[in-house]
Design a protein around this motif. Structure first.
Motif, PDB file in Angstrom:
ATOM      1  N   TYR A   1     -12.412   8.712  -3.132  1.00 52.35           N
ATOM      2  CA  TYR A   1     -11.237   9.586  -2.964  1.00 52.35           C
ATOM      3  C   TYR A   1     -11.301  10.475  -1.727  1.00 52.35           C
ATOM      4  O   TYR A   1     -10.453  11.338  -1.540  1.00 52.35           O
ATOM      5  CB  TYR A   1     -10.991  10.425  -4.214  1.00 52.35           C
ATOM      6  CG  TYR A   1     -12.137  11.295  -4.683  1.00 52.35           C
ATOM      7  CD1 TYR A   1     -12.546  12.416  -3.957  1.00 52.35           C
ATOM      8  CD2 TYR A   1     -12.792  11.019  -5.884  1.00 52.35           C
ATOM      9  CE1 TYR A   1     -13.580  13.225  -4.407  1.00 52.35           C
ATOM     10  CE2 TYR A   1     -13.824  11.832  -6.341  1.00 52.35           C
ATOM     11  CZ  TYR A   1     -14.208  12.931  -5.596  1.00 52.35           C
ATOM     12  OH  TYR A   1     -15.233  13.732  -6.049  1.00 52.35           O
ATOM     13  N   ILE A   2     -12.289  10.273  -0.886  1.00 50.45           N
ATOM     14  CA  ILE A   2     -12.385  11.097   0.321  1.00 50.45           C
ATOM     15  C   ILE A   2     -11.541  10.456   1.424  1.00 50.45           C
ATOM     16  O   ILE A   2     -11.673   9.262   1.701  1.00 50.45           O
ATOM     17  CB  ILE A   2     -13.852  11.231   0.765  1.00 50.45           C
ATOM     18  CG1 ILE A   2     -14.643  11.951  -0.327  1.00 50.45           C
ATOM     19  CG2 ILE A   2     -13.960  11.991   2.087  1.00 50.45           C
ATOM     20  CD1 ILE A   2     -16.136  11.898  -0.142  1.00 50.45           C
TER      21      ILE A   2
ATOM     22  N   ASP B   1     -11.446   5.377   0.944  1.00 46.24           N
ATOM     23  CA  ASP B   1     -10.604   4.186   1.018  1.00 46.24           C
ATOM     24  C   ASP B   1     -10.238   3.860   2.464  1.00 46.24           C
ATOM     25  O   ASP B   1      -9.507   2.909   2.728  1.00 46.24           O
ATOM     26  CB  ASP B   1      -9.330   4.376   0.183  1.00 46.24           C
ATOM     27  CG  ASP B   1      -8.484   5.564   0.646  1.00 46.24           C
ATOM     28  OD1 ASP B   1      -8.872   6.233   1.621  1.00 46.24           O
ATOM     29  OD2 ASP B   1      -7.431   5.823   0.030  1.00 46.24           O
ATOM     30  N   GLY B   2     -10.733   4.678   3.394  1.00 50.01           N
ATOM     31  CA  GLY B   2     -10.427   4.468   4.808  1.00 50.01           C
ATOM     32  C   GLY B   2      -9.042   4.956   5.190  1.00 50.01           C
ATOM     33  O   GLY B   2      -8.609   4.788   6.322  1.00 50.01           O
ATOM     34  N   GLY B   3      -8.351   5.597   4.235  1.00 50.66           N
ATOM     35  CA  GLY B   3      -7.000   6.088   4.495  1.00 50.66           C
ATOM     36  C   GLY B   3      -6.842   7.530   4.036  1.00 50.66           C
ATOM     37  O   GLY B   3      -7.649   8.395   4.399  1.00 50.66           O
ATOM     38  N   ASP B   4      -5.843   7.786   3.187  1.00 50.59           N
ATOM     39  CA  ASP B   4      -5.537   9.160   2.783  1.00 50.59           C
ATOM     40  C   ASP B   4      -6.301   9.626   1.553  1.00 50.59           C
ATOM     41  O   ASP B   4      -6.098  10.731   1.072  1.00 50.59           O
ATOM     42  CB  ASP B   4      -4.034   9.325   2.554  1.00 50.59           C
ATOM     43  CG  ASP B   4      -3.511   8.481   1.379  1.00 50.59           C
ATOM     44  OD1 ASP B   4      -4.304   7.717   0.771  1.00 50.59           O
ATOM     45  OD2 ASP B   4      -2.302   8.583   1.080  1.00 50.59           O
ATOM     46  N   GLY B   5      -7.198   8.784   1.016  1.00 47.84           N
ATOM     47  CA  GLY B   5      -7.976   9.149  -0.154  1.00 47.84           C
ATOM     48  C   GLY B   5      -7.289   8.867  -1.477  1.00 47.84           C
ATOM     49  O   GLY B   5      -7.859   9.106  -2.539  1.00 47.84           O
TER      50      GLY B   5
ATOM     51  N   ARG C   1      -3.597   4.431  -6.351  1.00 47.44           N
ATOM     52  CA  ARG C   1      -2.416   3.547  -6.313  1.00 47.44           C
ATOM     53  C   ARG C   1      -2.777   2.161  -6.847  1.00 47.44           C
ATOM     54  O   ARG C   1      -2.003   1.554  -7.604  1.00 47.44           O
ATOM     55  CB  ARG C   1      -1.888   3.446  -4.883  1.00 47.44           C
ATOM     56  CG  ARG C   1      -1.388   4.776  -4.308  1.00 47.44           C
ATOM     57  CD  ARG C   1      -0.729   4.580  -2.945  1.00 47.44           C
ATOM     58  NE  ARG C   1      -0.431   5.862  -2.329  1.00 47.44           N
ATOM     59  CZ  ARG C   1      -1.170   6.423  -1.368  1.00 47.44           C
ATOM     60  NH1 ARG C   1      -2.231   5.786  -0.898  1.00 47.44           N
ATOM     61  NH2 ARG C   1      -0.846   7.597  -0.872  1.00 47.44           N
ATOM     62  N   ALA C   2      -3.954   1.651  -6.460  1.00 47.68           N
ATOM     63  CA  ALA C   2      -4.390   0.327  -6.922  1.00 47.68           C
ATOM     64  C   ALA C   2      -4.605   0.311  -8.435  1.00 47.68           C
ATOM     65  O   ALA C   2      -4.231  -0.644  -9.121  1.00 47.68           O
ATOM     66  CB  ALA C   2      -5.678  -0.074  -6.193  1.00 47.68           C
ATOM     67  N   ILE C   3      -5.198   1.374  -8.955  1.00 48.52           N
ATOM     68  CA  ILE C   3      -5.426   1.464 -10.395  1.00 48.52           C
ATOM     69  C   ILE C   3      -4.101   1.597 -11.135  1.00 48.52           C
ATOM     70  O   ILE C   3      -3.846   0.900 -12.129  1.00 48.52           O
ATOM     71  CB  ILE C   3      -6.350   2.664 -10.709  1.00 48.52           C
ATOM     72  CG1 ILE C   3      -7.762   2.390 -10.178  1.00 48.52           C
ATOM     73  CG2 ILE C   3      -6.375   2.949 -12.213  1.00 48.52           C
ATOM     74  CD1 ILE C   3      -8.689   3.597 -10.217  1.00 48.52           C
ATOM     75  N   ALA C   4      -3.228   2.463 -10.648  1.00 41.53           N
ATOM     76  CA  ALA C   4      -1.946   2.708 -11.317  1.00 41.53           C
ATOM     77  C   ALA C   4      -1.080   1.454 -11.374  1.00 41.53           C
ATOM     78  O   ALA C   4      -0.329   1.252 -12.333  1.00 41.53           O
ATOM     79  CB  ALA C   4      -1.191   3.828 -10.598  1.00 41.53           C
ATOM     80  N   ALA C   5      -1.203   0.595 -10.360  1.00 43.84           N
ATOM     81  CA  ALA C   5      -0.350  -0.601 -10.292  1.00 43.84           C
ATOM     82  C   ALA C   5      -0.580  -1.548 -11.462  1.00 43.84           C
ATOM     83  O   ALA C   5       0.330  -2.303 -11.843  1.00 43.84           O
ATOM     84  CB  ALA C   5      -0.597  -1.323  -8.969  1.00 43.84           C
ATOM     85  N   HIS C   6      -1.769  -1.532 -12.058  1.00 45.29           N
ATOM     86  CA  HIS C   6      -2.088  -2.514 -13.098  1.00 45.29           C
ATOM     87  C   HIS C   6      -2.597  -1.902 -14.397  1.00 45.29           C
ATOM     88  O   HIS C   6      -2.870  -2.635 -15.350  1.00 45.29           O
ATOM     89  CB  HIS C   6      -3.125  -3.516 -12.572  1.00 45.29           C
ATOM     90  CG  HIS C   6      -2.672  -4.277 -11.363  1.00 45.29           C
ATOM     91  ND1 HIS C   6      -1.770  -5.314 -11.432  1.00 45.29           N
ATOM     92  CD2 HIS C   6      -2.971  -4.125 -10.046  1.00 45.29           C
ATOM     93  CE1 HIS C   6      -1.543  -5.783 -10.220  1.00 45.29           C
ATOM     94  NE2 HIS C   6      -2.251  -5.075  -9.361  1.00 45.29           N
ATOM     95  N   VAL C   7      -2.760  -0.583 -14.442  1.00 44.63           N
ATOM     96  CA  VAL C   7      -3.418   0.017 -15.599  1.00 44.63           C
ATOM     97  C   VAL C   7      -2.637  -0.181 -16.898  1.00 44.63           C
ATOM     98  O   VAL C   7      -3.237  -0.394 -17.965  1.00 44.63           O
ATOM     99  CB  VAL C   7      -3.694   1.519 -15.346  1.00 44.63           C
ATOM    100  CG1 VAL C   7      -2.395   2.334 -15.306  1.00 44.63           C
ATOM    101  CG2 VAL C   7      -4.644   2.085 -16.388  1.00 44.63           C
TER     102      VAL C   7
ATOM    103  N   VAL D   1      -2.233  12.720  -7.525  1.00 46.15           N
ATOM    104  CA  VAL D   1      -2.699  11.685  -8.453  1.00 46.15           C
ATOM    105  C   VAL D   1      -1.869  11.707  -9.733  1.00 46.15           C
ATOM    106  O   VAL D   1      -1.489  10.658 -10.260  1.00 46.15           O
ATOM    107  CB  VAL D   1      -4.201  11.872  -8.759  1.00 46.15           C
ATOM    108  CG1 VAL D   1      -4.653  10.913  -9.868  1.00 46.15           C
ATOM    109  CG2 VAL D   1      -5.026  11.641  -7.496  1.00 46.15           C
ATOM    110  N   GLY D   2      -1.547  12.895 -10.233  1.00 45.14           N
ATOM    111  CA  GLY D   2      -0.700  12.995 -11.417  1.00 45.14           C
ATOM    112  C   GLY D   2       0.644  12.327 -11.208  1.00 45.14           C
ATOM    113  O   GLY D   2       1.151  11.630 -12.101  1.00 45.14           O
ATOM    114  N   ALA D   3       1.222  12.511 -10.021  1.00 40.72           N
ATOM    115  CA  ALA D   3       2.510  11.896  -9.711  1.00 40.72           C
ATOM    116  C   ALA D   3       2.397  10.373  -9.658  1.00 40.72           C
ATOM    117  O   ALA D   3       3.282   9.655 -10.149  1.00 40.72           O
ATOM    118  CB  ALA D   3       3.038  12.430  -8.379  1.00 40.72           C
TER     119      ALA D   3
END
Length: 280
Positions: free
Chosen positions: A189-190, A213-217, A222-228, A250-252
């Motif tokens: 998450y950094i 993640d090499g981006g915004d942390g 987003r990857a987890i939320a897409a399939h959880v 993250v809540g959003a």
């Protein structure tokens, strides 16, 4: 740390050397590493303090202090780290278990569960701890890193939960089948721009893929939320560790994925640390 020094003298010299190198707690590290070099418990260091160090111990100690001075983490030098009252084997292939992650453990144990999925299992400290604390539960831990999977498997054996723990190489949910009443994750998450601000111990010696993640942390969330939702039982929970400024974002993300009752749990320092959400 040449021959002829007592343990106390060697430890004092080591602490001074680590202090000069900018190590945060040089006296503690000097003591822990001397115990490791002498193959004794840290509590027994005081007993050997007046004694002259044997040559082989002095040599091992010299090597350990030299590595610590260039910021190799103590956990990597001794090969283990304590987490939730248990010792876990660690290496440079996995993220070091951290005290703040115990907040996630406490939150998970606050409600019953029987089947748990740990996304990004790393050392296995989360999955193994949850299974050790809940003797009837079973679980699956997945990680993209094969080395991490091996480390997690070793820790499952060490703490005798291997019969109830499956470890699988997977890119998040890609190789995961079935549903779980608890899904947990301490994802990277950094943000990329924050990496330079990390300590040398973390930035140079812990796996990058477990840190950022090499981006915004927020990419992992987003990857987890897409399939959880496809892997949670109705009434199941998702618990994710976060950076202390990420709770709202993250809540959003989780709410947009259809999860509800989003709450934030703070760690012992009063920082936002875990986001919890339910599939109703």
């Amino acid at each position: 740390m040449s021959g002829g020094q007592t343990a106390a003298q060697a430890m004092a010299a080591a602490a001074a050397r680590l202090r000069a190198a900018g190590v945060d707690d040089p006296a503690r590290d000097a003591r822990v590493l001397l115990a490791h070099a002498a193959r004794i418990e840290a509590a027994r260091v005081t007993l050997i303090a007046p004694e002259e160090l044997a040559h082989d111990i002095a040599e091992r100690y010299e090597q350990l202090i030299a590595l610590r001075a260039i910021r190799v983490p103590v956990s990597h030098l001794v090969g283990e780290r304590e987490f939730y009252g248990r010792r876990f084997k660690v290496s440079g292939d996995v993220l070091d278990p951290r005290p703040e992650t115990e907040t996630l453990i406490e939150a998970a144990l606050a409600e019953p569960f029987s089947r748990v999925l740990d996304l990004g299992v790393g050392s296995g400290c989360i999955l193994v701890t949850l299974l050790a604390e809940r003797g009837e539960a079973t679980g699956l831990g997945v990680d993209l890193s094969e080395a991490a999977c091996l480390q997690a498997s070793a820790n499952a054996v060490l703490h005798r939960v291997q019969e109830r723990a499956e470890i699988l190489q997977s890119d998040w949910f890609s190789n995961v089948q079935g549903r779980f009443d608890l899904i947990v994750s301490n994802p990277p998450y950094i943000a990329a721009g924050e990496m330079e601000g990390l300590s040398d111990e973390v930035r140079r010696h812990e796996p990058q893929m477990a840190l950022t993640d090499g981006g915004d942390g927020l990419g992992a969330y987003r990857a987890i939320a897409a399939h959880v939702a496809g892997h949670l039982e109705p009434g199941g929970r998702l618990l994710v560790e976060i950076g202390p400024t990420q709770a709202a974002a993250v809540g959003a993300i989780l709410a947009q994925a259809g999860l509800s009752d989003v709450t934030v749990v703070q760690d012992l320092d009063g920082r936002d640390r875990v986001v919890c959400a339910w599939l109703r």
